[in-house]
Design a protein around this motif. Structure first.
Motif, mmCIF file in Angstrom:
data_model
loop_
_atom_site.group_PDB
_atom_site.id
_atom_site.type_symbol
_atom_site.label_atom_id
_atom_site.label_comp_id
_atom_site.label_asym_id
_atom_site.label_seq_id
_atom_site.Cartn_x
_atom_site.Cartn_y
_atom_site.Cartn_z
ATOM 1 N N GLU A 43 0.777 -1.289 -0.266
ATOM 2 C CA GLU A 43 -0.308 0.179 -0.069
ATOM 3 C C GLU A 43 0.939 1.317 0.087
ATOM 4 O O GLU A 43 1.967 1.092 1.051
ATOM 5 C CB GLU A 43 -0.922 0.316 1.398
ATOM 6 C CG GLU A 43 -2.291 -0.911 1.740
ATOM 7 C CD GLU A 43 -3.109 -0.265 2.762
ATOM 8 O OE1 GLU A 43 -2.802 -0.150 3.101
ATOM 9 O OE2 GLU A 43 -3.618 -1.409 2.230
ATOM 10 N N GLY A 44 0.365 2.262 -0.671
ATOM 11 C CA GLY A 44 1.094 3.289 -0.679
ATOM 12 C C GLY A 44 0.340 4.989 -1.112
ATOM 13 O O GLY A 44 -0.691 4.395 -1.540
ATOM 14 N N CYS A 45 0.729 6.089 -1.158
ATOM 15 C CA CYS A 45 0.171 6.563 -1.396
ATOM 16 C C CYS A 45 0.371 7.692 -2.803
ATOM 17 O O CYS A 45 2.189 7.667 -2.747
ATOM 18 C CB CYS A 45 -0.217 8.027 -0.559
ATOM 19 S SG CYS A 45 -1.929 7.779 1.040
ATOM 20 N N ILE A 46 -0.580 8.022 -3.888
ATOM 21 C CA ILE A 46 0.112 8.493 -4.975
ATOM 22 C C ILE A 46 -0.975 10.018 -4.903
ATOM 23 O O ILE A 46 -1.066 10.019 -3.951
ATOM 24 C CB ILE A 46 0.063 8.225 -6.249
ATOM 25 C CG1 ILE A 46 -1.576 7.400 -6.796
ATOM 26 C CG2 ILE A 46 1.077 6.705 -6.295
ATOM 27 C CD1 ILE A 46 -1.586 6.667 -7.638
ATOM 28 N N SER A 47 -0.240 10.934 -5.795
ATOM 29 C CA SER A 47 -1.121 12.636 -5.855
ATOM 30 C C SER A 47 -2.524 12.590 -5.555
ATOM 31 O O SER A 47 -2.895 13.074 -5.566
ATOM 32 C CB SER A 47 -0.475 12.728 -7.137
ATOM 33 O OG SER A 47 -0.865 12.326 -8.242
#
Length: 82
Positions: A43-47
């Motif tokens: 899991e990660g965050c992008i714009s």
């Protein structure tokens, strides 16, 4: 040695571009029953918001976003040629 082998780290950097303020984290590790291959869910965050990606390890040691295809039985006419 396979020069086309892609490491998991390079794929995580490419797809999730983790930083100290928005790190990527492993949420699940396991095996695919049909192929006995490994997978890692990150899991990660992008714009645009949160993103979850599952990476699959192939027989040659590379990692991809699609699972490997299990080997299926096949028949060859060469076995019966005289």
């Amino acid at each position: 040695m396979n020069s086309n082998r892609v490491s998991l780290r390079s794929l995580v950097d490419k797809w999730l571009a983790p930083t100290l303020s928005m790190p990527a984290r492993v949420t699940q590790i396991g095996r695919v029953l049909a192929t006995h291959g490994r997978y890692v869910r990150l899991e990660g965050c992008i714009s645009t918001g949160p993103l979850t990606i599952v990476f699959f390890r192939h027989e040659d040691g590379s990692w991809c976003v699609f699972p490997s295809v299990p080997a299926s039985p096949s028949m060859s006419g060469r076995l019966f040629a005289n």
